[in-house]
Design an enzyme around this catalytic site. Structure first.
Site, short mmCIF file in Angstrom:
data_model
loop_
_atom_site.label_atom_id
_atom_site.label_comp_id
_atom_site.label_asym_id
_atom_site.label_seq_id
_atom_site.Cartn_x
_atom_site.Cartn_y
_atom_site.Cartn_z
N ARG A 158 0.84 -1.21 0.00
CA ARG A 158 0.00 0.00 0.00
C ARG A 158 0.87 1.26 0.00
NH1 ARG A 158 -2.06 -3.69 -1.05
NH2 ARG A 158 -3.95 -4.70 -0.30
N SER A 236 -11.29 0.25 3.46
CA SER A 236 -10.50 -0.06 4.65
C SER A 236 -9.79 1.20 5.14
CB SER A 236 -9.47 -1.15 4.34
OG SER A 236 -10.11 -2.35 3.97
N GLU A 327 -5.07 4.25 6.00
CA GLU A 327 -4.93 4.03 4.56
C GLU A 327 -5.31 5.29 3.77
OE1 GLU A 327 -6.08 0.73 1.17
OE2 GLU A 327 -5.99 0.19 3.27
#
Length: 333
Positions: A158, A236, A327
Site C-alpha cells: 500500500r 479499509s 490508509e
C-alpha cells in the site's frame, strides 16, 4: 473553473468544506496545464479523481482543486495504457470483457486509475504493482513529463515513491501488462477461493472471479451504493500492520511478509480492541458489516472522523502493542 463547490460533494466519505476554485480537466494536456497554472500562480493545489481515498478538511481548500476526468484506454497487444481519470472498476470490467487477466480480483474498488499506483492498490491477493509496467507523470519539481518504470515507482505494501514524495508527481496515465485468456491469475486469497469453490493457487473464469469479488465486497459494504449507508466510507481505513514475527499477536490471523515478518489482520485488531462492527460515536463509527471500514452520517465532519480513528489506533496500541496506519490520506489545508 467554478466556485461554490464543497469537498464533501466530491469525496466518498462526504466530509470537507468549501473550495476556492474547482477546475475540471478532460485530458492529460489539460491536467498538466492546470497544475502548471496553480504552481506558477502560487495557489495551493489538490488533485481529485474519485475522491475515495481522502479525508478532506472541514476548512475546505483555499486554492485550486483539479478534478481529473481524463478518459481513454489504448491497447497494444496485451498492454493497456489507461488515462488517469478513467474509472477504475470500469477499467477492470473492460479487462474481463476483453479476456485479459491480472486485475480481476481488484473489482469494485472505487476511484480513478491514476490513484492506483500511488497507493499500490490491492485486494483479494492482487495488487497493481504486479501488472504495472509504466506510469506517465508530470514532475512538478523538474517541470517535465516523465515515464517511471516499476522500479522507479518503488512499490511496497500500500505504498510507492509517488506516495512517499507527495505533491511531486502527477499521474497522467498508467500502463498495465495483462495475460490473455479465459482464466484468472492464480487466486491467492483464501476467502475468495472458498467463495469460488476452488483451492488457493487455482484459476477460475475471469467473469466468475469478478462476480465473486463484487459479492464479497458488497457483503461488507465495500461497493459504492447511494442506497447503502455502509458504503459512505473510504473502504479499509487502516492497513494491515507488518511486524517482526516475534511480535505476532496471539489469536490474530496473520500471513507471511518479507524479511521474516508477518502481516496482521487490522480488522481483527480493531474488533478485539473494542471497536466491533457498528460501533458508533455520534455521526461516525465502524461499518455495520466490516470493522475495518469507518463510515460517516450526514453532517459528519473530518474532525469527528479523525478523532474516532485516533481512538481506534490508541486502543489497538494499548491492548496489543501494535500501531495501525491510516490508509486514506488526511488532507491538511
Amino acid at each position: 473553473m467554478r466556485r461554490g463547490a464543497r469537498l464533501a460533494e466530491l469525496t466518498t466519505l462526504a466530509v470537507g468544506g468549501p473550495i476556492d476554485r474547482l477546475v475540471e480537466v478532460a485530458d492529460a494536456d489539460e491536467l498538466v496545464t492546470a497544475v502548471r497554472d496553480a504552481d506558477e500562480s502560487g495557489r495551493p493545489l489538490l488533485l481529485l479523481g474519485g475522491g475515495s481515498n481522502i479525508v478532506a478538511p472541514d476548512e475546505g481548500w483555499a486554492g485550486d482543486v483539479v478534478l481529473v476526468r481524463s478518459r481513454g484506454v489504448v491497447r497494444s497487444e496485451d498492454s493497456l495504457t489507461v488515462q488517469a481519470g478513467e474509472d477504475w472498476d470500469a477499467f477492470v470490467a473492460h479487462t474481463v470483457a476483453e479476456r485479459l487477466a491480472g486485475v480481476e480480483a481488484l473489482s469494485g474498488i472505487p476511484g480513478s486509475t491514476g490513484a492506483t499506483p500511488v497507493q499500490n492498490v490491492g485486494a483479494y491477493g492482487q495488487e497493481v504493482a504486479q501488472t504495472i509496467t509504466a506510469v506517465e507523470v508530470w514532475d512538478r519539481v523538474e517541470k517535465d513529463r516523465r515515464t517511471l518504470s516499476p522500479a522507479e515507482c518503488g512499490f511496497g505494501y500500500r505504498d510507492s515513491r509517488l506516495k512517499r514524495d507527495p505533491g511531486r508527481f502527477v499521474v497522467l496515465s498508467v500502463t498495465f501488462a495483462l495475460r490473455p485468456g479465459e482464466l484468472s491469475a492464480p487466486v491467492g486469497y483464501a476467502e475468495l477461493a472458498r467463495t469460488l469453490g476452488i483451492e488457493v493457487g487455482d484459476r477460475a473464469p475471469l467473469a466468475d472471479v469478478r462476480a465473486a469479488v463484487l459479492q464479497l465486497r458488497r457483503g461488507k459494504g465495500m461497493v459504492l451504493d447511494p442506497a447503502d449507508p455502509d458504503s459512505r466510507s473510504a473502504g479499509s481505513f487502516f492497513t494491515n500492520p507488518v511486524v517482526p514475527a516475534e511480535r505476532a499477536v496471539e489469536g490474530c490471523p496473520s500471513w507471511p511478509a518479507a524479511d521474516g515478518r508477518v502481516k496482521l489482520s487490522a480488522a481483527w485488531l480493531v474488533q478485539h480492541a473494542g471497536f466491533g462492527r457498528g460501533t458508533r460515536d455520534g455521526r461516525v463509527g465502524t461499518s455495520s458489516r466490516h470493522s475495518l471500514a469507518l463510515t460517516t452520517e450526514p453532517g459528519a465532519t473530518a474532525a469527528e472522523l479523525l478523532a474516532f480513528a485516533d481512538r481506534v489506533v490508541a486502543a489497538v496500541r494499548d491492548q496489543f502493542g501494535v500501531t495501525l496506519e491510516r490508509e486514506p490520506t488526511a488532507i491538511r489545508p
